[in-house]
Scaffold this motif. Structure first.
Motif, PDB file in Angstrom:
ATOM      1  N   LEU A   5      86.460   4.466 117.618  1.00 27.46           N
ATOM      2  CA  LEU A   5      85.817   3.727 116.540  1.00 27.46           C
ATOM      3  C   LEU A   5      84.304   3.948 116.618  1.00 27.46           C
ATOM      4  O   LEU A   5      83.749   4.221 117.687  1.00 27.46           O
ATOM      5  CB  LEU A   5      86.132   2.239 116.648  1.00 27.46           C
ATOM      6  N   GLY A   6      83.644   3.810 115.487  1.00 26.68           N
ATOM      7  CA  GLY A   6      82.207   4.030 115.439  1.00 26.68           C
ATOM      8  C   GLY A   6      81.498   2.991 114.597  1.00 26.68           C
ATOM      9  O   GLY A   6      82.117   2.056 114.064  1.00 26.68           O
ATOM     10  N   VAL A   7      80.205   3.152 114.469  1.00 22.64           N
ATOM     11  CA  VAL A   7      79.385   2.229 113.686  1.00 22.64           C
ATOM     12  C   VAL A   7      79.915   2.141 112.255  1.00 22.64           C
ATOM     13  O   VAL A   7      80.187   3.162 111.621  1.00 22.64           O
ATOM     14  CB  VAL A   7      77.913   2.677 113.682  1.00 22.64           C
ATOM     15  N   GLY A   8      80.078   0.917 111.768  1.00 26.96           N
ATOM     16  CA  GLY A   8      80.564   0.696 110.411  1.00 26.96           C
ATOM     17  C   GLY A   8      82.061   0.488 110.325  1.00 26.96           C
ATOM     18  O   GLY A   8      82.560   0.030 109.280  1.00 26.96           O
ATOM     19  N   ASP A   9      82.797   0.787 111.411  1.00 26.51           N
ATOM     20  CA  ASP A   9      84.249   0.579 111.390  1.00 26.51           C
ATOM     21  C   ASP A   9      84.576  -0.900 111.486  1.00 26.51           C
ATOM     22  O   ASP A   9      83.898  -1.672 112.185  1.00 26.51           O
ATOM     23  CB  ASP A   9      84.920   1.331 112.545  1.00 26.51           C
ATOM     24  N   ALA A  10      85.633  -1.291 110.784  1.00 23.99           N
ATOM     25  CA  ALA A  10      86.046  -2.694 110.759  1.00 23.99           C
ATOM     26  C   ALA A  10      86.943  -3.014 111.949  1.00 23.99           C
ATOM     27  O   ALA A  10      87.807  -2.231 112.337  1.00 23.99           O
ATOM     28  CB  ALA A  10      86.775  -2.994 109.456  1.00 23.99           C
TER      29      ALA A  10
END
Length: 235
Positions: A27-32
């Motif tokens: 997962l990365g930045v902006g993922d829910a």
């Protein structure tokens, strides 16, 4: 959506969950993501810092899940093989349980219990089954100490049962003895069963003897069966 556990009022995941989110799930930045505190609160969030040691997030929305209109407490003696009690905890949490209390009985073969590992198993099962309530796990105490706690006036409204099938008297099945919408406590003995003295102590403390069926069950099977029966009658 992936569910993570953070019991503290902070905006970052635990180190274990951070590593799982960033390294395993990628997962990365902006993922829910979804986060629960284990007390019924669930937070919809987005990742703001993809750090595999301290993954930060921003909460978008908060939802509260009410407690169930009934509750299940299973009091069980730890099994000689620790894998068996770990299996019970995992499955009981998935099915639905509020409290697991451990005790050492006269016939217990295991006298040491690593609660920290069992708590990790309960957390993993809560997340896997997408629940927001983490059951309470109690440190193991002697049978007598446990009964003293259960005899406290604050738990006086609970329906109390001891899973034991005597040779000389008929007893009801738990499904018949328990009434719906209740708060239940069920005692499940060790591999060597309860001693006669423990059975007498439980009965004197107001516990009703019940059966879980005609078959002889292992400790962890009996504990899980009791949990399942009480959940089933409240469907």
């Amino acid at each position: 959506m992936h569910l993570f556990y953070q019991p503290e009022p902070v905006s970052y995941l635990t180190e274990d969950d951070s590593r799982h989110a960033i390294k395993t799930l990628r997962l990365g930045v902006g993922d829910a993501i979804a986060v629960t505190d284990g007390h019924g609160n669930r937070y919809s969030a987005v990742i703001t810092q993809a750090d595999n040691r301290r993954c930060s997030y921003r909460i978008i929305d908060t939802q509260s899940t009410p407690s169930r209109p009934f509750s299940v407490q299973i009091c069980v003696a730890p099994t000689k093989n620790s894998d068996r009690i770990e299996w019970f905890i995992e499955k009981a949490v998935e099915i639905g349980i509020e409290q697991i209390t451990f005790f050492f009985g006269s016939h217990s073969e295991r006298r040491v219990l690593k609660l920290e590992r069992l708590e990790k198993i309960a957390i993993a099962a809560m997340k896997q089954s997408l629940q927001s309530h983490l059951p309470q796990l109690d440190e193991a105490v002697s049978f007598g100490e446990m009964l003293k706690t259960l005899s406290d006036s604050s738990v006086g409204d609970k329906q109390r049962f001891i899973a034991h099938l005597p040779d000389d008297e008929p007893v009801d099945h738990l499904a018949k003895a328990a009434t719906t919408g209740g708060h239940y406590v069920v005692l499940v003995g060790p591999e060597g069963d309860f001693s006669e003295q423990e059975i007498k102590q439980a009965k004197d403390a107001g516990f009703q003897m019940v059966t879980l069926g005609a078959n002889r069950l292992r400790t962890e099977t009996a504990a899980l069966t009791a949990c399942q029966v009480l959940n089933f009658i409240n469907v």
